[in-house]
Design an enzyme around this catalytic site. Structure first.
Site, short mmCIF file in Angstrom:
data_model
loop_
_atom_site.label_atom_id
_atom_site.label_comp_id
_atom_site.label_asym_id
_atom_site.label_seq_id
_atom_site.Cartn_x
_atom_site.Cartn_y
_atom_site.Cartn_z
CB ILE A 141 -0.04 -10.33 -5.58
CG1 ILE A 141 -0.46 -10.61 -4.24
CG2 ILE A 141 1.21 -9.74 -5.97
CD1 ILE A 141 0.42 -11.53 -3.71
CE LYS A 166 -2.70 -2.77 -0.52
NZ LYS A 166 -2.58 -4.34 -0.38
N GLY A 197 -0.62 -14.32 -13.37
CA GLY A 197 -1.70 -14.33 -12.31
C GLY A 197 -2.02 -12.99 -12.31
CB ALA A 198 -5.17 -11.16 -14.01
N GLY A 199 -4.56 -11.66 -10.36
CA GLY A 199 -5.27 -11.86 -8.97
C GLY A 199 -4.97 -10.63 -8.44
CG HIS A 243 -24.45 17.51 0.42
ND1 HIS A 243 -24.26 16.94 -0.75
CD2 HIS A 243 -24.10 18.74 0.27
CE1 HIS A 243 -24.14 17.59 -1.53
NE2 HIS A 243 -24.09 18.95 -1.16
N GLY A 248 8.80 -22.76 15.62
CA GLY A 248 8.16 -23.72 16.52
C GLY A 248 7.70 -24.99 15.96
N GLY A 289 -1.10 -17.21 -6.22
CA GLY A 289 -1.68 -17.82 -4.98
C GLY A 289 -0.83 -17.85 -3.99
CB ALA A 310 -4.07 -8.76 7.39
P1 FAD Z 1 1.37 -14.31 8.05
O1 FAD Z 1 1.40 -12.97 8.26
O2 FAD Z 1 1.99 -15.00 7.24
O3 FAD Z 1 2.48 -14.60 9.32
C1 FAD Z 1 2.59 -16.01 9.61
C2 FAD Z 1 4.02 -15.87 10.53
O4 FAD Z 1 4.45 -16.93 11.17
C3 FAD Z 1 5.22 -15.37 9.64
O5 FAD Z 1 5.90 -14.10 10.30
C4 FAD Z 1 6.11 -16.67 9.80
O6 FAD Z 1 7.50 -16.05 9.56
C5 FAD Z 1 5.78 -17.10 11.12
N1 FAD Z 1 6.19 -18.65 11.00
C6 FAD Z 1 5.68 -19.63 9.99
N2 FAD Z 1 5.82 -20.89 10.48
C7 FAD Z 1 6.50 -20.82 11.73
C8 FAD Z 1 6.96 -21.70 12.84
N3 FAD Z 1 6.81 -23.16 12.67
N4 FAD Z 1 7.39 -21.23 13.90
C9 FAD Z 1 7.46 -19.81 14.06
N5 FAD Z 1 6.94 -18.84 13.29
C10 FAD Z 1 6.62 -19.30 12.07
N6 FAD Z 1 -4.36 -8.76 3.29
C11 FAD Z 1 -5.41 -8.11 3.46
O7 FAD Z 1 -6.21 -8.10 4.17
N7 FAD Z 1 -5.07 -6.65 2.97
C12 FAD Z 1 -4.09 -6.52 2.11
O8 FAD Z 1 -4.06 -5.12 1.75
C13 FAD Z 1 -3.17 -7.34 1.90
N8 FAD Z 1 -2.25 -7.31 1.12
C14 FAD Z 1 -1.22 -8.17 0.67
C15 FAD Z 1 -0.23 -7.97 -0.15
C16 FAD Z 1 0.83 -8.88 -0.59
C17 FAD Z 1 1.85 -8.59 -1.48
C18 FAD Z 1 0.41 -10.06 0.14
C19 FAD Z 1 1.51 -11.28 -0.21
C20 FAD Z 1 -0.45 -10.50 1.07
C21 FAD Z 1 -1.19 -9.46 1.28
N9 FAD Z 1 -2.56 -9.67 2.34
C22 FAD Z 1 -3.28 -8.72 2.49
C23 FAD Z 1 -2.81 -11.00 2.94
C24 FAD Z 1 -2.28 -10.96 4.15
O9 FAD Z 1 -0.76 -10.58 4.49
C25 FAD Z 1 -2.36 -12.25 5.07
O10 FAD Z 1 -3.58 -12.55 4.87
C26 FAD Z 1 -1.80 -12.02 6.41
O11 FAD Z 1 -0.51 -11.63 6.62
C27 FAD Z 1 -2.18 -13.42 7.02
O12 FAD Z 1 -1.89 -13.57 8.58
P2 FAD Z 1 -1.26 -14.65 9.26
O13 FAD Z 1 -0.90 -14.35 10.69
O14 FAD Z 1 -2.39 -15.84 9.18
O15 FAD Z 1 0.04 -15.24 8.39
P1 NAI Z 2 -4.83 -14.53 -6.18
O1 NAI Z 2 -5.58 -15.90 -5.72
O2 NAI Z 2 -5.40 -13.45 -5.69
O3 NAI Z 2 -4.65 -14.78 -7.80
C1 NAI Z 2 -3.86 -15.65 -8.49
C2 NAI Z 2 -4.02 -15.56 -9.79
O4 NAI Z 2 -3.46 -16.18 -10.44
C3 NAI Z 2 -5.70 -16.08 -9.85
O5 NAI Z 2 -6.52 -15.26 -10.60
C4 NAI Z 2 -5.31 -17.58 -10.72
O6 NAI Z 2 -6.47 -18.05 -11.49
C5 NAI Z 2 -3.95 -17.31 -11.46
N1 NAI Z 2 -3.23 -18.29 -11.49
C6 NAI Z 2 -2.87 -19.39 -10.97
N2 NAI Z 2 -2.12 -20.25 -11.62
C7 NAI Z 2 -1.85 -19.71 -12.65
C8 NAI Z 2 -0.99 -20.31 -13.86
N3 NAI Z 2 -0.35 -21.20 -13.73
N4 NAI Z 2 -0.94 -19.38 -14.88
C9 NAI Z 2 -1.40 -18.27 -14.99
N5 NAI Z 2 -2.54 -17.71 -13.87
C10 NAI Z 2 -2.55 -18.46 -12.82
O7 NAI Z 2 -3.64 -14.59 -5.64
P2 NAI Z 2 -2.07 -13.62 -5.35
O8 NAI Z 2 -2.31 -12.48 -6.26
O9 NAI Z 2 -1.06 -14.32 -5.50
O10 NAI Z 2 -2.42 -13.07 -3.95
C11 NAI Z 2 -2.32 -14.32 -2.81
C12 NAI Z 2 -3.39 -13.82 -2.00
O11 NAI Z 2 -2.97 -12.59 -1.01
C13 NAI Z 2 -4.81 -13.44 -2.38
O12 NAI Z 2 -5.69 -14.51 -2.69
C14 NAI Z 2 -5.23 -12.46 -1.17
O13 NAI Z 2 -5.68 -13.33 -0.35
C15 NAI Z 2 -4.06 -11.91 -0.61
N6 NAI Z 2 -3.84 -10.60 -0.86
C16 NAI Z 2 -4.58 -9.59 -0.57
C17 NAI Z 2 -4.66 -8.12 -1.03
C18 NAI Z 2 -5.72 -7.47 -0.51
O14 NAI Z 2 -6.53 -7.81 0.24
N7 NAI Z 2 -5.73 -6.15 -1.13
C19 NAI Z 2 -3.53 -7.84 -1.77
C20 NAI Z 2 -2.73 -8.85 -2.31
C21 NAI Z 2 -2.75 -10.10 -1.67
#
Ligand code: FAD
Ligand code: NAI
Length: 474
Positions: free
Chosen positions: A193, A60, A189-191, A453, A124, A280, A329
């Site tokens: 990210i 962000k 991947g047009a998801g 408004h 862990g 994904g 998150a």
């Molecule tokens: P994580 O955040 O993955 O945290 C898990 C933690 O556990 C990590 O620090 C890892 O090091 C630790 N860990 C793993 N295994 C062990 C172990 N055995 N022992 C000790 N520690 C361990 N979500 C949103 O809601 N809004 C967004 O805008 C958004 N943007 C995103 C953008 C990107 C680029 C990405 C990749 C993800 C985004 N997400 C977003 C998704 C969000 O980051 C995750 O859903 C969220 O972080 C999940 O939280 P979690 O605590 O389950 O896992």
């Molecule tokens: P995603 O699940 O959002 O999108 C992945 C895309 O890749 C899908 O459209 C899927 O059909 C496509 N795909 C899968 N395999 C493929 C292949 N072999 N070739 C071409 N396309 C393929 O996953 P992404 O973007 O990696 O993000 C992971 C997760 O992180 C999200 O699902 C979301 O939960 C979280 N996230 C949330 C954000 C937010 O809340 N704003 C921002 C970024 C990530």
């Protein structure tokens, strides 16, 4: 003697750190272990998980900087602000992002101190069950806890046989640290990210091509929203190709070359300076010793839990990306609070029907509840209120007229079933829909609430009025 706690949390991401804080607030002695894959200048465990280190927050920050850049380059002139062609200093943009990440991850350590949560540095892994709890090895020491919350999150899924070096071929980690604007950026991947990171680099001047396997764009969104988004993104220069099948990916001297089969069967090649693979994420269950203690993993590699995040083992809970449901998150945090409260014998609760989704593209996209296509599939009779931002005075004033608010309400009861927004500030506006749905509100309830408004929130108000075919400004 082993260290002993009421609650041990494995993983310090949004699920883990929030669960640890809430459990401590409820009077438990709590430890949280973090295995720290993120580079910390002092080599200390970094809290905040994917979200703070390599996810929500850094993405962000980059989206904001690139949005300002695009406004300066293409938006200012229309308002009579004349600037020379702006230049982007990528290292400064990335440094600012890193500073924000550092502030927040350090802040969680402060919150742990404040709430008396013990931070343990290390991975862990379950050792076994004790008379009244569990033994978990953290790094080299064994810790005992009456209850364990697993919040180990997820990591990027990679393409088989395509190594990620986070320089030429990036996952989310490298994508957030690109040090110069690529001339040409390929994304698989047009998801979420793909669209967010594609937006960042396209706004900064990269030519962005996104390859997507599915034939439909943004399949999880309401069809109207997905259609509008496809139109707007195409205008912004994001070249999205649907229905492709990825073949060989090669790194070359110049960059990356992706062979793929197009929807019509044609063999094609995409050359780019960099590639982001965003297809994904995979739950982190390896190294937990799940099989030793019999912790059940489902068919998709996630820890199996019920609606209350209970695993099959007594006193072992799991939340966030490592369990079923959207990888978000706020969903992880919500589940973690529920679990801590259930541990304390309270009525913890998480409403999975009102978890909002947000894409921080421009315009933003946000929704909560059911899409129109889901309601059709389920045979639910519904009514629609849909209002464009172009009909709103504030939207005109701030130059953000793209998109609309679409509200879906039950035809018989008028209860709101879904709210879908594509437009400026959708990420903030969606909260009104979430609150309304959480309280079981009808569209009539929102229609009768006074909205300030001029604000963009009036479009939500008008959409509620439109459910009853009586919008006042459209
Ligand atoms: P994580 O955040 O993955 O945290 C898990 C933690 O556990 C990590 O620090 C890892 O090091 C630790 N860990 C793993 N295994 C062990 C172990 N055995 N022992 C000790 N520690 C361990 N979500 C949103 O809601 N809004 C967004 O805008 C958004 N943007 C995103 C953008 C990107 C680029 C990405 C990749 C993800 C985004 N997400 C977003 C998704 C969000 O980051 C995750 O859903 C969220 O972080 C999940 O939280 P979690 O605590 O389950 O896992
Ligand atoms: P995603 O699940 O959002 O999108 C992945 C895309 O890749 C899908 O459209 C899927 O059909 C496509 N795909 C899968 N395999 C493929 C292949 N072999 N070739 C071409 N396309 C393929 O996953 P992404 O973007 O990696 O993000 C992971 C997760 O992180 C999200 O699902 C979301 O939960 C979280 N996230 C949330 C954000 C937010 O809340 N704003 C921002 C970024 C990530």
């Amino acid at each position: 003697m082993a260290k002993n706690f009421d609650v041990l949390v494995i993983g310090g991401g949004p699920g883990g750190y929030v669960g640890a804080i809430r459990a401590a607030q409820l009077g438990f002695s709590v430890a949280c272990c973090e295995s720290n894959p993120y580079a910390d200048p002092k080599g200390e465990p970094r809290l905040g998980g994917t979200c703070l280190n390599v996810g929500c927050i850094p993405s962000k920050a980059l989206l904001h900087t690139s949005h300002l850049f695009a406004e300066a380059a293409h938006g200012f002139a229309a308002q009579g602000i004349l600037v020379d062609t702006p230049k982007i200093d990528v290292p400064t943009m990335v440094k600012r992002k890193n500073t924000i990440v550092g502030q927040l991850t350090t802040g969680i350590k402060g919150l742990f101190k404040k709430n008396k949560v013990t931070l343990l540095n290390g991975h862990g892994a379950f050792v076994g069950q004790t008379e009244n709890g569990w033994q978990v090895k953290v790094g080299e020491e064994v810790v005992e806890a009456k209850q364990v919350l697993v919040a180990t999150g997820s990591r990027a899924r990679h393409l088989p046989g395509v190594p990620v070096d986070n320089v030429r071929v990036c996952d989310n980690v490298g994508a957030l640290d690109i040090d110069a604007v690529p001339k040409k950026l390929a994304i698989i991947g047009a998801g979420v990210i793909g669209l967010e990171m594609g937006s960042v680099w396209s706004r900064l001047g990269a030519e962005v091509a996104i390859l997507e396997a599915l034939p439909d764009f943004l399949g999880a969104a309401d069809t109207d929203v997905a259609k509008e988004a496809a139109k707007v993104f195409a205008k912004q220069g994001l070249a999205i190709e649907l229905g492709v099948s990825i073949g060989e990916v090669k790194t070359t001297k110049k960059g990356v070359s992706v062979a793929y089969t197009a929807k019509d069967g044609a063999a094609k090649q995409l050359e780019a300076d960099r590639l982001i693979v965003s297809i994904g994420r995979v739950p982190n269950t390896e190294g937990l010793n799940a099989e030793t203690v019999g912790l059940q993993i489902d068919e998709r590699g996630r820890i199996a839990v019920d609606d209350h995040c209970r695993t099959n083992l007594p006193g072992v809970w799991a939340v966030g990306d490592v369990v079923r449901g959207p990888m978000l998150a706020h969903k992880a945090m919500e589940e973690a609070v529920m679990v801590a409260e259930l541990m304390a014998g309270q009525a913890g609760h998480c409403n999975f029907d009102t978890i909002p989704w947000v894409l921080y593209t421009s315009p933003e996209i946000a929704w909560v509840g059911k899409t129109e296509q889901q309601l059709k599939e389920e045979g639910v009779a519904y009514k629609v209120g849909k209002i464009p931002f172009a009909a709103n005075g504030r939207a005109l004033g701030v130059g953000e007229t793209t998109g609309f608010v679409k509200m879906l309400a039950d035809a018989a009861t008028d209860r709101i079933l879904g709210v879908h927004i594509i437009g400026a500030n959708a990420s903030e506006l969606i909260s009104e829909g979430v609150v309304a749905m959480e309280f079981g509100a009808a569209s009539e309830d929102l229609a009768r609430i006074c909205h300030a408004h001029p604000t963009l929130s009036e479009v939500v108000h008008e959409a509620a009025l439109a459910c009853d075919k009586r919008p006042l400004h459209f």
